[in-house]
Each structure stands twice: as C-alpha cells, then as structure tokens.
Design a protein around this motif. Sequence first.
Motif, PDB file in Angstrom:
ATOM      1  N   ILE A 250     -35.344 -58.925 -21.629  1.00  0.00           N
ATOM      2  CA  ILE A 250     -34.197 -59.786 -21.891  1.00  0.00           C
ATOM      3  C   ILE A 250     -34.025 -60.833 -20.795  1.00  0.00           C
ATOM      4  N   LYS A 251     -34.345 -60.497 -19.551  1.00  0.00           N
ATOM      5  CA  LYS A 251     -34.312 -61.511 -18.490  1.00  0.00           C
ATOM      6  C   LYS A 251     -35.267 -62.654 -18.822  1.00  0.00           C
ATOM      7  N   ALA A 252     -36.453 -62.320 -19.291  1.00  0.00           N
ATOM      8  CA  ALA A 252     -37.438 -63.344 -19.641  1.00  0.00           C
ATOM      9  C   ALA A 252     -36.948 -64.177 -20.822  1.00  0.00           C
ATOM     10  N   GLU A 253     -36.370 -63.528 -21.811  1.00  0.00           N
ATOM     11  CA  GLU A 253     -35.860 -64.229 -22.993  1.00  0.00           C
ATOM     12  C   GLU A 253     -34.747 -65.202 -22.610  1.00  0.00           C
ATOM     13  N   TYR A 254     -33.802 -64.738 -21.790  1.00  0.00           N
ATOM     14  CA  TYR A 254     -32.688 -65.606 -21.422  1.00  0.00           C
ATOM     15  C   TYR A 254     -33.110 -66.705 -20.461  1.00  0.00           C
ATOM     16  N   ALA A 255     -34.112 -66.476 -19.656  1.00  0.00           N
ATOM     17  CA  ALA A 255     -34.639 -67.532 -18.803  1.00  0.00           C
ATOM     18  C   ALA A 255     -35.203 -68.664 -19.657  1.00  0.00           C
ATOM     19  N   LYS A 256     -35.910 -68.323 -20.736  1.00  0.00           N
ATOM     20  CA  LYS A 256     -36.443 -69.339 -21.647  1.00  0.00           C
ATOM     21  C   LYS A 256     -35.308 -70.104 -22.322  1.00  0.00           C
ATOM     22  N   ARG A 257     -34.274 -69.375 -22.737  1.00  0.00           N
ATOM     23  CA  ARG A 257     -33.152 -70.035 -23.406  1.00  0.00           C
ATOM     24  C   ARG A 257     -32.457 -71.022 -22.467  1.00  0.00           C
ATOM     25  N   ILE A 258     -32.170 -70.564 -21.269  1.00  0.00           N
ATOM     26  CA  ILE A 258     -31.457 -71.424 -20.316  1.00  0.00           C
ATOM     27  C   ILE A 258     -32.287 -72.661 -19.987  1.00  0.00           C
ATOM     28  N   ALA A 259     -33.594 -72.491 -19.801  1.00  0.00           N
ATOM     29  CA  ALA A 259     -34.460 -73.633 -19.500  1.00  0.00           C
ATOM     30  C   ALA A 259     -34.425 -74.649 -20.642  1.00  0.00           C
ATOM     31  N   GLU A 260     -34.457 -74.168 -21.859  1.00  0.00           N
ATOM     32  CA  GLU A 260     -34.428 -75.065 -23.014  1.00  0.00           C
ATOM     33  C   GLU A 260     -33.071 -75.755 -23.157  1.00  0.00           C
ATOM     34  N   TRP A 261     -31.983 -75.003 -22.938  1.00  0.00           N
ATOM     35  CA  TRP A 261     -30.647 -75.597 -23.015  1.00  0.00           C
ATOM     36  C   TRP A 261     -30.465 -76.670 -21.941  1.00  0.00           C
ATOM     37  N   GLU A 262     -30.980 -76.404 -20.745  1.00  0.00           N
ATOM     38  CA  GLU A 262     -30.881 -77.397 -19.677  1.00  0.00           C
ATOM     39  C   GLU A 262     -31.670 -78.658 -20.025  1.00  0.00           C
ATOM     40  N   GLN A 263     -32.830 -78.464 -20.618  1.00  0.00           N
ATOM     41  CA  GLN A 263     -33.675 -79.603 -20.999  1.00  0.00           C
ATOM     42  C   GLN A 263     -32.973 -80.501 -22.016  1.00  0.00           C
ATOM     43  N   TRP A 264     -32.184 -79.929 -22.883  1.00  0.00           N
ATOM     44  CA  TRP A 264     -31.519 -80.669 -23.949  1.00  0.00           C
ATOM     45  C   TRP A 264     -30.033 -80.894 -23.680  1.00  0.00           C
ATOM     46  N   ASP A 265     -29.596 -80.636 -22.447  1.00  0.00           N
ATOM     47  CA  ASP A 265     -28.173 -80.738 -22.158  1.00  0.00           C
ATOM     48  C   ASP A 265     -27.647 -82.162 -22.281  1.00  0.00           C
ATOM     49  N   ASP A 266     -28.470 -83.170 -21.935  1.00  0.00           N
ATOM     50  CA  ASP A 266     -27.992 -84.549 -22.046  1.00  0.00           C
ATOM     51  C   ASP A 266     -27.705 -84.919 -23.499  1.00  0.00           C
ATOM     52  N   VAL A 267     -28.516 -84.378 -24.409  1.00  0.00           N
ATOM     53  CA  VAL A 267     -28.278 -84.615 -25.833  1.00  0.00           C
ATOM     54  C   VAL A 267     -26.998 -83.904 -26.278  1.00  0.00           C
ATOM     55  N   ALA A 268     -26.812 -82.701 -25.786  1.00  0.00           N
ATOM     56  CA  ALA A 268     -25.613 -81.932 -26.136  1.00  0.00           C
ATOM     57  C   ALA A 268     -24.350 -82.640 -25.666  1.00  0.00           C
ATOM     58  N   VAL A 269     -24.377 -83.139 -24.437  1.00  0.00           N
ATOM     59  CA  VAL A 269     -23.203 -83.807 -23.870  1.00  0.00           C
ATOM     60  C   VAL A 269     -22.930 -85.121 -24.600  1.00  0.00           C
ATOM     61  N   ALA A 270     -23.992 -85.863 -24.901  1.00  0.00           N
ATOM     62  CA  ALA A 270     -23.836 -87.122 -25.611  1.00  0.00           C
ATOM     63  C   ALA A 270     -23.229 -86.917 -26.992  1.00  0.00           C
ATOM     64  N   ALA A 271     -23.562 -85.786 -27.598  1.00  0.00           N
ATOM     65  CA  ALA A 271     -23.043 -85.490 -28.937  1.00  0.00           C
ATOM     66  C   ALA A 271     -21.546 -85.253 -28.947  1.00  0.00           C
ATOM     67  N   HIS A 272     -20.968 -85.047 -27.759  1.00  0.00           N
ATOM     68  CA  HIS A 272     -19.515 -84.839 -27.679  1.00  0.00           C
ATOM     69  C   HIS A 272     -18.757 -86.137 -27.961  1.00  0.00           C
ATOM     70  N   GLY A 273     -19.438 -87.256 -27.757  1.00  0.00           N
ATOM     71  CA  GLY A 273     -18.780 -88.535 -27.988  1.00  0.00           C
ATOM     72  C   GLY A 273     -17.965 -88.968 -26.789  1.00  0.00           C
ATOM     73  N   ILE A 274     -17.386 -90.167 -26.899  1.00  0.00           N
ATOM     74  CA  ILE A 274     -16.570 -90.721 -25.821  1.00  0.00           C
ATOM     75  C   ILE A 274     -15.117 -90.394 -26.098  1.00  0.00           C
ATOM     76  N   VAL A 275     -14.494 -89.754 -25.152  1.00  0.00           N
ATOM     77  CA  VAL A 275     -13.086 -89.413 -25.280  1.00  0.00           C
ATOM     78  C   VAL A 275     -12.282 -90.374 -24.417  1.00  0.00           C
ATOM     79  N   GLU A 276     -11.425 -91.163 -25.056  1.00  0.00           N
ATOM     80  CA  GLU A 276     -10.623 -92.109 -24.310  1.00  0.00           C
ATOM     81  C   GLU A 276      -9.413 -91.414 -23.674  1.00  0.00           C
ATOM     82  N   GLU A 277      -9.220 -91.681 -22.425  1.00  0.00           N
ATOM     83  CA  GLU A 277      -8.080 -91.087 -21.737  1.00  0.00           C
ATOM     84  C   GLU A 277      -6.794 -91.789 -22.161  1.00  0.00           C
ATOM     85  N   VAL A 278      -5.763 -91.008 -22.367  1.00  0.00           N
ATOM     86  CA  VAL A 278      -4.459 -91.554 -22.746  1.00  0.00           C
ATOM     87  C   VAL A 278      -3.665 -91.813 -21.475  1.00  0.00           C
ATOM     88  N   ALA A 279      -3.215 -93.051 -21.323  1.00  0.00           N
ATOM     89  CA  ALA A 279      -2.474 -93.419 -20.114  1.00  0.00           C
ATOM     90  C   ALA A 279      -1.122 -92.736 -20.059  1.00  0.00           C
TER      91      ALA A 279
END
Length: 279
Positions: A250-279
Amino acid sequence: MSKVWFITGTSKGFGRIWAEAALERGDRVVATARNAATLADLVERYGDNALALQLDVTDKPAVEAAVAKAHEHFGRLDVVVNNAGYGLFGMVEEVSEEQARAQLETNLFGALWVTQAALPFLRAQGSGHILQVSSIGGVNAFPIVGLYHASKWGLEGFSQSLAQEVAAFGIKVTLVEPTGFSTDWNGPSAVTAEPLEAYAELREQFAAARAARLGVRGNPEATGPAILKLVDADEPPLRLFLGAGTLDMIKAEYAKRIAEWEQWDDVAVAAHGIVEEVA
C-alpha cells in the motif's frame, strides 16, 4: 466481561476461525450461515454459548429478524462481524449483469443490511464494535477481480463514513483487510465469468504476477489472536491489514498515486476557475 458476537459467514474460513477463537475464550457467539447445518458442531462443542442461525445476508427482512433474535437471545451485541462474501473472477467486460449484481448484493449490500439492523441495538447500549471484512483489494485494485474490488471499495467508503457518524454513540468501526490466505476465497466459493479470448494473454500475465506477489499464503488460523486483540483494544484502528507484505504494497500504491496527483495538480487547480474576491 465476555463479549457477544454476531458473525456472518461462519460455515468456514475466517468466520469459522474467529467464531471458534471467541468461543474458546468464553465469549458468546451468534454464528450465521446460509446452511445452518454447517454450524451444528459449534453448538455441540460450546453449548449455550453458541447460537446457530440460518441466514442469507442478501435477504434484508431475514437479516433484521436474525439480528433481533440474536439480541433477544443474549441480551446485547458487542461485536458485529460482516464476513459473508465471495470472489467474482472475470475481466470487467466478461462479467454478466447477473454476476455483477449478485456480487454487490452479497459483499456490499449484505454488510449494509447487517450494519443497519445492528445499529439501533448498539446505539441503545452505548457501545459496540463493527468489523467489516474487506480486503487488501479494498484499498488497491488488480485485473480480473474488478467487480469484487467494486464491492469492497463500496464497503470501505460507507464504513469510513459510518465510523464518523457513530463515534459519539460509543460505537467503533474497523475495516479488516486481509491479503492472500489459504482459504477457499478463490476456490469452491468463487464464481468465474465466461472468459473472452481477447484477454487470454493478460490473464496469463496477471496469474504469474499474482503468484509472485502473494508468495507463501498466510495461515488463516493465525488471524484468530489478531482479531481478539483488535476487539479488546480501547481505541481500535479504522483499518487493520492482516498478513505480511500488506503495508509495503500500500505504501508503494499510494506513492504512485501521490506522484501522479502532484504531476497533474496544475490542471486540477486551474479547473477550479477564477474566484473574484468580494470587496
């Protein structure tokens, strides 16, 4: 104080071993199986400490009646073990609708019906421990047993939610996750789908990889003391692996998952969209 157990699937395998371990130390056990005749020797050996009930866990009204009868007979329920289940072997494309539904009805919904039936009694007494027999295949997945994995991943999901829902009532939940043991999980109890020739090569490769990965199968009898230690713990874990090599896997399995999630994190964050702050 001795504990009262309710265990499904006690005709053989882990269910039988754990029932005998509990009875040997003086606990009381409600043992259930599709064929109650397979439990006669438990009653003969342990007398009034054992109650044998015929039960098909896919029959929700029968489950409710069996749990109520168990509580009425012994006056309480301390440990509820959802052990009934079997393996379905077949590539996802190969599995029939009937086979897929039957797998989920037993492994997933059967455990759900028992859990729901037991909870009112456990809440009323302010204590209890539910053991959901999952698998190393509940936190990892391999070819040929996709629907089995689906049933166990479903069990894992609702049980993790359940643990948070019932903690305030003094109820504990543990997912027991065995690796390969010398039970008949992949023997007479198993169901195999009609194979497609397209998967023949993968089937051979997986069989060889599985044999190398499992190595020497565990001795089911050795799990009895582990389960007794688990139910006696003041703060039992949400998940307990059974068998050697599970943690490394399971350590090996989760290491692979985390590495893949980190690799695609910029896509994940971008998918959140732009949130405008309310003054």
